[in-house]
Write a protein that holds these residues in place. Structure first.
Motif, PDB file in Angstrom:
ATOM      1  N   MET A 119       0.837  -1.176   0.000  1.00  9.72           N
ATOM      2  CA  MET A 119       0.000   0.000   0.000  1.00  9.72           C
ATOM      3  C   MET A 119       0.883   1.240   0.000  1.00  9.72           C
ATOM      4  N   ASN A 120       0.418   2.221  -0.750  1.00 11.95           N
ATOM      5  CA  ASN A 120       1.186   3.461  -0.755  1.00 11.95           C
ATOM      6  C   ASN A 120       0.638   4.418   0.309  1.00 11.95           C
ATOM      7  N   THR A 121       1.299   5.532   0.467  1.00  6.68           N
ATOM      8  CA  THR A 121       0.968   6.490   1.523  1.00  6.68           C
ATOM      9  C   THR A 121      -0.433   7.060   1.366  1.00  6.68           C
ATOM     10  N   SER A 122      -0.865   7.354   0.158  1.00  4.93           N
ATOM     11  CA  SER A 122      -2.203   7.934  -0.045  1.00  4.93           C
ATOM     12  C   SER A 122      -3.303   6.928   0.290  1.00  4.93           C
ATOM     13  N   GLU A 123      -3.069   5.646  -0.003  1.00  7.17           N
ATOM     14  CA  GLU A 123      -4.065   4.621   0.355  1.00  7.17           C
ATOM     15  C   GLU A 123      -4.182   4.492   1.874  1.00  7.17           C
ATOM     16  N   ILE A 124      -3.048   4.528   2.560  1.00 10.16           N
ATOM     17  CA  ILE A 124      -3.059   4.431   4.024  1.00 10.16           C
ATOM     18  C   ILE A 124      -3.763   5.639   4.620  1.00 10.16           C
ATOM     19  N   GLN A 125      -3.504   6.834   4.075  1.00  9.75           N
ATOM     20  CA  GLN A 125      -4.166   8.043   4.575  1.00  9.75           C
ATOM     21  C   GLN A 125      -5.671   7.969   4.337  1.00  9.75           C
TER      22      GLN A 125
END
Length: 141
Positions: A1-7
């Motif tokens: 998962m990338n940072t935007s998905e986690i956010q």
């Protein structure tokens, strides 16, 4: 998962937590309002103790009878709490009816005995057979 998905997941989770906090507060206020109405109107038994729009507990079962914030059990007679207990601890209406249909199918009259049935009873037997076959067809598809 990338940072935007986690956010995005974190933001949605925070929104759900906020929603549940609001629902808990709504349940508390609703219980308080019922108490005020009972005291004001002197109708101690007018509102059942358990009547509320928002859930008192936030760990409700999810089943076909839960719609939004209301638990709907339509067409029941008698004690709704007993109905809920039967549905959650014993069997759903569909399961109960399935058991009854299976039992009736096992004792249906044979072809010779059907000749002795009046038109109304024969129609009931044929209707039950049709009902059972439609249920079986849907379950198998």
């Amino acid at each position: 998962m990338n940072t935007s998905e986690i956010q995005s997941i974190t933001q949605r989770t925070e929104e759900y937590v906020t929603l549940w906090k609001h629902l808990a507060e709504l349940a508390r206020l609703q219980q308080k309002a019922v108490g005020h109405w009972q005291a004001m109107l002197s109708w101690q038994n007018f509102f059942p103790t358990g009547s509320q729009l928002a859930p008192a507990s936030l760990n409700q079962n999810i089943n076909p009878w839960n719609i939004s914030l209301f638990q709907v059990i339509s067409g029941t007679r008698g004690d709704p709490q007993t109905e809920v207990e039967i549905l959650t601890k014993v069997a759903s209406y569909g399961s109960q009816l399935g058991t009854v249909i299976d039992a009736l199918m096992s004792i249906l009259p044979d072809a010779e005995k059907r000749k002795q049935l009046n038109e109304k009873d024969l129609y009931a037997v044929l209707k039950l057979e049709h009902l059972a076959s439609e249920i079986k067809r849907i379950k198998e598809s």
